[in-house]
Each structure stands twice: as C-alpha cells, then as structure tokens.
Design a protein around this motif. Structure first.
Motif, PDB file in Angstrom:
ATOM      1  N   ILE A 138      -0.559   0.676  -9.520  1.00  0.00           N
ATOM      2  CA  ILE A 138      -1.324   1.475  -9.527  1.00  0.00           C
ATOM      3  C   ILE A 138      -1.931   1.833 -10.667  1.00  0.00           C
ATOM      4  O   ILE A 138      -1.697   1.515 -11.566  1.00  0.00           O
ATOM      5  CB  ILE A 138      -0.867   3.212  -9.133  1.00  0.00           C
ATOM      6  CG1 ILE A 138      -1.089   3.131  -7.380  1.00  0.00           C
ATOM      7  CG2 ILE A 138      -2.703   3.732  -9.213  1.00  0.00           C
ATOM      8  CD1 ILE A 138       0.049   4.061  -6.969  1.00  0.00           C
TER       9      ILE A 138
ATOM     10  N   THR B 292       5.025   4.318  -2.545  1.00  0.00           N
ATOM     11  CA  THR B 292       4.569   3.710  -1.627  1.00  0.00           C
ATOM     12  C   THR B 292       3.832   2.142  -2.007  1.00  0.00           C
ATOM     13  O   THR B 292       3.577   1.041  -2.056  1.00  0.00           O
ATOM     14  CB  THR B 292       4.354   4.010  -0.184  1.00  0.00           C
ATOM     15  OG1 THR B 292       3.402   4.965  -0.472  1.00  0.00           O
ATOM     16  CG2 THR B 292       5.170   4.448   0.096  1.00  0.00           C
ATOM     17  N   LEU B 293       3.601   2.225  -3.231  1.00  0.00           N
ATOM     18  CA  LEU B 293       1.836   1.312  -3.410  1.00  0.00           C
ATOM     19  C   LEU B 293       2.215   1.604  -5.380  1.00  0.00           C
ATOM     20  O   LEU B 293       2.655   2.178  -5.564  1.00  0.00           O
ATOM     21  CB  LEU B 293       0.368   2.369  -3.718  1.00  0.00           C
ATOM     22  CG  LEU B 293      -0.221   2.561  -2.910  1.00  0.00           C
ATOM     23  CD1 LEU B 293      -1.307   3.298  -2.684  1.00  0.00           C
ATOM     24  CD2 LEU B 293      -0.460   1.215  -2.127  1.00  0.00           C
ATOM     25  N   ARG B 294       2.372  -0.399  -5.428  1.00  0.00           N
ATOM     26  CA  ARG B 294       2.669  -0.528  -6.888  1.00  0.00           C
ATOM     27  C   ARG B 294       1.383  -1.514  -7.597  1.00  0.00           C
ATOM     28  O   ARG B 294       0.544  -1.479  -6.850  1.00  0.00           O
ATOM     29  CB  ARG B 294       3.210  -1.873  -6.707  1.00  0.00           C
ATOM     30  CG  ARG B 294       5.126  -1.863  -6.137  1.00  0.00           C
ATOM     31  CD  ARG B 294       5.608  -2.898  -5.912  1.00  0.00           C
ATOM     32  NE  ARG B 294       5.527  -3.968  -5.354  1.00  0.00           N
ATOM     33  CZ  ARG B 294       5.473  -4.346  -4.341  1.00  0.00           C
ATOM     34  NH1 ARG B 294       6.015  -3.132  -3.027  1.00  0.00           N
ATOM     35  NH2 ARG B 294       4.901  -5.409  -3.096  1.00  0.00           N
TER      36      ARG B 294
ATOM     37  N   ALA C  24       1.549   9.061  -4.068  1.00  0.00           N
ATOM     38  CA  ALA C  24       0.864   7.550  -3.784  1.00  0.00           C
ATOM     39  C   ALA C  24       2.291   6.395  -4.043  1.00  0.00           C
ATOM     40  O   ALA C  24       2.430   5.071  -4.172  1.00  0.00           O
ATOM     41  CB  ALA C  24      -0.258   7.725  -4.197  1.00  0.00           C
ATOM     42  N   SER C  25       2.511   6.419  -5.364  1.00  0.00           N
ATOM     43  CA  SER C  25       3.418   5.956  -6.137  1.00  0.00           C
ATOM     44  C   SER C  25       4.776   5.036  -5.934  1.00  0.00           C
ATOM     45  O   SER C  25       5.349   4.304  -6.168  1.00  0.00           O
ATOM     46  CB  SER C  25       4.044   6.186  -7.979  1.00  0.00           C
ATOM     47  OG  SER C  25       2.783   6.136  -8.392  1.00  0.00           O
TER      48      SER C  25
ATOM     49  N   SER D  72      -7.441  -2.652  -4.950  1.00  0.00           N
ATOM     50  CA  SER D  72      -7.635  -2.570  -3.863  1.00  0.00           C
ATOM     51  C   SER D  72      -8.013  -0.609  -3.884  1.00  0.00           C
ATOM     52  O   SER D  72      -7.083  -0.413  -5.104  1.00  0.00           O
ATOM     53  CB  SER D  72      -6.621  -2.323  -2.287  1.00  0.00           C
ATOM     54  OG  SER D  72      -7.453  -1.725  -1.296  1.00  0.00           O
TER      55      SER D  72
ATOM     56  N   SER E 127      -7.270   3.001  -1.877  1.00  0.00           N
ATOM     57  CA  SER E 127      -7.393   3.943  -1.048  1.00  0.00           C
ATOM     58  C   SER E 127      -6.698   5.306  -1.329  1.00  0.00           C
ATOM     59  O   SER E 127      -7.110   5.583  -1.781  1.00  0.00           O
ATOM     60  CB  SER E 127      -5.267   3.777  -0.686  1.00  0.00           C
ATOM     61  OG  SER E 127      -4.928   3.854   0.550  1.00  0.00           O
TER      62      SER E 127
ATOM     63  N   PHE F   4      -5.230   0.393  -6.970  1.00  0.00           N
ATOM     64  CA  PHE F   4      -4.155  -0.836  -7.377  1.00  0.00           C
ATOM     65  C   PHE F   4      -4.532  -1.776  -7.382  1.00  0.00           C
ATOM     66  O   PHE F   4      -5.529  -2.329  -6.296  1.00  0.00           O
ATOM     67  CB  PHE F   4      -3.336   0.115  -6.501  1.00  0.00           C
ATOM     68  CG  PHE F   4      -2.963   0.041  -4.850  1.00  0.00           C
ATOM     69  CD1 PHE F   4      -3.149  -1.423  -4.272  1.00  0.00           C
ATOM     70  CD2 PHE F   4      -3.725   0.529  -3.804  1.00  0.00           C
ATOM     71  CE1 PHE F   4      -2.696  -1.834  -3.158  1.00  0.00           C
ATOM     72  CE2 PHE F   4      -4.342   0.439  -3.084  1.00  0.00           C
ATOM     73  CZ  PHE F   4      -3.848  -0.697  -2.418  1.00  0.00           C
TER      74      PHE F   4
END
Length: 67
Positions: free
Chosen positions: A35, A31-33, A28-29, A5, A7, A63
């Motif tokens: 990447i 909250t997003l795994r 971003a890191s 996906s 973002s 990610f």
C-alpha cells in the motif's frame, strides 16, 4: 516500472472520521501488500437521537502490484 491498483473500501468507527480511516487502512493492510497511499472520497455519519452514532468513510487504497 511499477504498476499499481486501486481498491475502494468503506470503514466505520463510533469515535471519529480519523478513526474510521485508520481502521480501514489497518484492515486493508491485513490482506493487501505494498500500500502506497489512500484517498478519502466520501465521509458520512449516522445519527441517533440527535447525536452522531457512527462515522463512515469510503476511500480508495492504492497498492503496487507484485511482479
């Protein structure tokens, strides 16, 4: 097979475009795994009194989605 996906995020720094990218990626890191990359799509700067006051970047962070 992996599914990814993208973002879009905007980040800013008073130091440099590079610092803005790093700040955006760091945030971003949090909250997003998963990447796997990023693409800077726009760079802008705000100016005050003839000097750059803030560097801004808009980027797409890619990610991998978890199964």
């Amino acid at each position: 097979m992996a599914v990814a996906s993208v973002s879009k995020i905007t980040a800013a720094s008073s130091q440099s475009f590079d610092a803005a990218v790093r700040e955006g990626l760091q945030r971003a890191s949090a909250t997003l795994r998963g990447i796997t990359g990023l693409h800077v799509i726009e760079m802008k700067a705000s100016v005050e009194n003839g000097q750059i006051a803030e560097y801004r970047v808009t980027m797409e962070v890619t990610f991998v989605l978890e199964s």
